[in-house]
Design an enzyme around this catalytic site. Sequence first.
Site, PDB file in Angstrom:
ATOM      1  N   HIS A  30      -2.667   5.245   0.933  1.00 16.37           N
ATOM      2  CA  HIS A  30      -1.427   5.971   1.252  1.00 16.37           C
ATOM      3  C   HIS A  30      -1.665   7.461   1.483  1.00 16.37           C
ATOM      4  O   HIS A  30      -1.137   8.052   2.414  1.00 16.37           O
ATOM      5  CB  HIS A  30      -0.448   5.818   0.089  1.00 16.37           C
ATOM      6  CG  HIS A  30       0.982   6.055   0.455  1.00 16.37           C
ATOM      7  ND1 HIS A  30       2.025   5.460  -0.222  1.00 16.37           N
ATOM      8  CD2 HIS A  30       1.535   6.829   1.408  1.00 16.37           C
ATOM      9  CE1 HIS A  30       3.177   5.860   0.302  1.00 16.37           C
ATOM     10  NE2 HIS A  30       2.905   6.690   1.295  1.00 16.37           N
TER      11      HIS A  30
ATOM     12  N   TYR B 251       6.726   3.429  -3.741  1.00 17.96           N
ATOM     13  CA  TYR B 251       8.163   3.405  -3.428  1.00 17.96           C
ATOM     14  C   TYR B 251       8.989   2.799  -4.544  1.00 17.96           C
ATOM     15  O   TYR B 251      10.208   2.941  -4.564  1.00 17.96           O
ATOM     16  CB  TYR B 251       8.415   2.625  -2.139  1.00 17.96           C
ATOM     17  CG  TYR B 251       7.785   3.186  -0.891  1.00 17.96           C
ATOM     18  CD1 TYR B 251       7.281   4.476  -0.832  1.00 17.96           C
ATOM     19  CD2 TYR B 251       7.675   2.400   0.249  1.00 17.96           C
ATOM     20  CE1 TYR B 251       6.692   4.969   0.313  1.00 17.96           C
ATOM     21  CE2 TYR B 251       7.088   2.877   1.419  1.00 17.96           C
ATOM     22  CZ  TYR B 251       6.592   4.166   1.422  1.00 17.96           C
ATOM     23  OH  TYR B 251       6.009   4.666   2.570  1.00 17.96           O
TER      24      TYR B 251
HETATM   25  N1  LIG Z   1       2.947   6.643   4.973  1.00 19.11           N
HETATM   26  C1  LIG Z   1       3.753   7.618   4.598  1.00 19.11           C
HETATM   27  O1  LIG Z   1       3.362   8.600   3.942  1.00 19.11           O
HETATM   28  C2  LIG Z   1       5.182   7.535   5.007  1.00 19.11           C
HETATM   29  C3  LIG Z   1       5.713   6.327   5.414  1.00 19.11           C
HETATM   30  N2  LIG Z   1       7.046   6.242   5.772  1.00 19.11           N
HETATM   31  C4  LIG Z   1       7.593   4.915   6.114  1.00 19.11           C
HETATM   32  O2  LIG Z   1       8.355   5.016   7.313  1.00 19.11           O
HETATM   33  C5  LIG Z   1       9.681   4.539   7.077  1.00 19.11           C
HETATM   34  C6  LIG Z   1      10.657   5.200   8.020  1.00 19.11           C
HETATM   35  O3  LIG Z   1      10.625   6.590   7.842  1.00 19.11           O
HETATM   36  P1  LIG Z   1      11.890   7.431   8.371  1.00 19.11           P
HETATM   37  O4  LIG Z   1      11.495   8.852   8.425  1.00 19.11           O
HETATM   38  O5  LIG Z   1      13.083   7.023   7.575  1.00 19.11           O
HETATM   39  O6  LIG Z   1      12.070   6.835   9.844  1.00 19.11           O
HETATM   40  P2  LIG Z   1      12.835   7.382  11.129  1.00 19.11           P
HETATM   41  O7  LIG Z   1      12.331   8.699  11.555  1.00 19.11           O
HETATM   42  O8  LIG Z   1      12.776   6.244  12.087  1.00 19.11           O
HETATM   43  O9  LIG Z   1      14.338   7.630  10.618  1.00 19.11           O
HETATM   44  C7  LIG Z   1      15.147   6.570  10.210  1.00 19.11           C
HETATM   45  C8  LIG Z   1      16.449   7.173   9.746  1.00 19.11           C
HETATM   46  O10 LIG Z   1      17.106   7.774  10.847  1.00 19.11           O
HETATM   47  C9  LIG Z   1      18.467   7.406  10.840  1.00 19.11           C
HETATM   48  N3  LIG Z   1      18.910   7.411  12.234  1.00 19.11           N
HETATM   49  C10 LIG Z   1      18.594   6.538  13.207  1.00 19.11           C
HETATM   50  N4  LIG Z   1      19.146   6.897  14.370  1.00 19.11           N
HETATM   51  C11 LIG Z   1      19.819   8.047  14.130  1.00 19.11           C
HETATM   52  C12 LIG Z   1      20.614   8.913  14.926  1.00 19.11           C
HETATM   53  N5  LIG Z   1      20.820   8.670  16.226  1.00 19.11           N
HETATM   54  N6  LIG Z   1      21.165   9.999  14.344  1.00 19.11           N
HETATM   55  C13 LIG Z   1      20.950  10.258  13.029  1.00 19.11           C
HETATM   56  N7  LIG Z   1      20.219   9.472  12.202  1.00 19.11           N
HETATM   57  C14 LIG Z   1      19.678   8.390  12.775  1.00 19.11           C
HETATM   58  C15 LIG Z   1      18.499   6.037  10.201  1.00 19.11           C
HETATM   59  O11 LIG Z   1      19.747   5.778   9.619  1.00 19.11           O
HETATM   60  C16 LIG Z   1      17.390   6.147   9.163  1.00 19.11           C
HETATM   61  O12 LIG Z   1      17.919   6.644   7.938  1.00 19.11           O
HETATM   62  C17 LIG Z   1       9.903   4.812   5.597  1.00 19.11           C
HETATM   63  O13 LIG Z   1      10.961   4.067   5.059  1.00 19.11           O
HETATM   64  C18 LIG Z   1       8.541   4.420   5.024  1.00 19.11           C
HETATM   65  O14 LIG Z   1       8.473   3.006   4.871  1.00 19.11           O
HETATM   66  C19 LIG Z   1       7.863   7.362   5.783  1.00 19.11           C
HETATM   67  C20 LIG Z   1       7.360   8.594   5.391  1.00 19.11           C
HETATM   68  C21 LIG Z   1       5.990   8.759   4.933  1.00 19.11           C
HETATM   69  O1  LIG Z   2       5.551   7.095   2.151  1.00 21.43           O
HETATM   70  C1  LIG Z   2       6.715   7.552   2.143  1.00 21.43           C
HETATM   71  C2  LIG Z   2       7.003   8.849   1.660  1.00 21.43           C
HETATM   72  C3  LIG Z   2       6.075   9.254   0.566  1.00 21.43           C
HETATM   73  C4  LIG Z   2       4.807   9.726   0.728  1.00 21.43           C
HETATM   74  N1  LIG Z   2       4.327  10.091  -0.523  1.00 21.43           N
HETATM   75  C5  LIG Z   2       5.267   9.830  -1.456  1.00 21.43           C
HETATM   76  C6  LIG Z   2       5.287  10.018  -2.833  1.00 21.43           C
HETATM   77  C7  LIG Z   2       6.413   9.641  -3.527  1.00 21.43           C
HETATM   78  C8  LIG Z   2       7.492   9.103  -2.852  1.00 21.43           C
HETATM   79  C9  LIG Z   2       7.488   8.926  -1.487  1.00 21.43           C
HETATM   80  C10 LIG Z   2       6.367   9.288  -0.802  1.00 21.43           C
END
Ligand SMILES: NC(=O)C1=CN([C@@H]2O[C@H](COP(=O)(O)OP(=O)(O)OC[C@H]3O[C@@H](n4cnc5c(N)ncnc54)[C@H](O)[C@@H]3O)[C@@H](O)[C@H]2O)C=CC1
Ligand SMILES: O=CCc1c[nH]c2ccccc12
Length: 300
Positions: A108, A51
């Site tokens: 990850h 990140y």
């Molecule tokens: N391990 C992985 O590969 C991944 C991990 N993550 C982690 O998960 C965290 C959260 O992922 P998100 O998809 O952002 O989470 P999420 O699906 O909970 O969405 C959060 C977003 O939704 C918006 N939101 C909340 N309520 C809403 C509503 N009623 N209407 C419209 N928008 C609304 C918020 O402002 C925020 O931007 C990331 O920041 C990261 O740390 C995310 C993606 C991949």
């Molecule tokens: O984990 C959050 C989203 C994510 C998953 N793989 C990658 C690679 C580069 C940036 C974000 C992410």
Amino acid sequence: MSRLSFTLNDSNKIPWLAFGTGTALYTKEAKKEVIQAISHGITHLDGAQVYGNEASIGDAIAESGVPRSSLFVTTKLWDVPAGKTVRDTLVESLRKLKVDYVDLFLIHNPQLHPDLKSVWKQLEELKKEGLSKSIGVSNFRIKDLEVILPGAEILPSVNQIEYHPYVFKASKPLIDFLKKHTIVPTSYGGLTPVNRFKGGPLDPVLEKIAKRLGETRGKPVTSGQVLQVWLRQQGVPAITTTSKAERLLEYLDVETIPDLTSEEVKEIEETGSEVHHRVFVRTSRSDSRLVTNLNCYVHR
Ligand SMILES: NC(=O)C1=CN([C@@H]2O[C@H](COP(=O)(O)OP(=O)(O)OC[C@H]3O[C@@H](n4cnc5c(N)ncnc54)[C@H](O)[C@@H]3O)[C@@H](O)[C@H]2O)C=CC1
Ligand SMILES: O=CCc1c[nH]c2ccccc12
């Protein structure tokens, strides 16, 4: 203050609500947003080496005034540069985070590691050394878990996956497999039906349940909160994010909302299964380059 936590298979506790820095805050300076989350009572911080903002999480922890022991800090292994070890990457993360240990260290993306079993063995050693209290995985499919489970000395404590009703049907075999092996699924993208895929078949179902819950408790409930209760009720920690204080309060308030009825759970899962919307495509190696559709990590 978020008080609800779940117990992992290594007896450590994971707070149910996590603040993430990998989507809206990806590669951004996130100190202000992380301090705001901590000051509102969120104790679980979800970061990752890829990140690009571990240092700002570290600054936020240092300036928050909250003792390290009160926080649950997650980071994730991305790739292992040539000549380096998995341990080298975690030590660098700890330096950026300004902490002596993390609470959870995850692989990850399994597709980055042809030697997945060896990488898992290195995470086991890092847990024994105390550099991470718990170890786990993210984006692991059943076949990835079947590589590391045979001969594993320590089970993964979590598998962090995209999990919401629009992937419920596709996720069921994995969720059942995780449950069988006492691995806690943690959800990212849990609000996808109300942010990235608003306008889907779930909208009226969530609105109806939110109305019922709001009337029952005498305080409005949002569709997003209904999604988070759906997760909480399954024992699935929710990893979410926001830069808005009012949204932090909305997420934290979920702890006070009663469970859904079994009929409501069934309707959410059946309606969610009418479509399939997976947002976070897997990163995969292509022509020896890592191809990642980053657009899906930020909101339209
Ligand atoms: N391990 C992985 O590969 C991944 C991990 N993550 C982690 O998960 C965290 C959260 O992922 P998100 O998809 O952002 O989470 P999420 O699906 O909970 O969405 C959060 C977003 O939704 C918006 N939101 C909340 N309520 C809403 C509503 N009623 N209407 C419209 N928008 C609304 C918020 O402002 C925020 O931007 C990331 O920041 C990261 O740390 C995310 C993606 C991949
Ligand atoms: O984990 C959050 C989203 C994510 C998953 N793989 C990658 C690679 C580069 C940036 C974000 C992410």
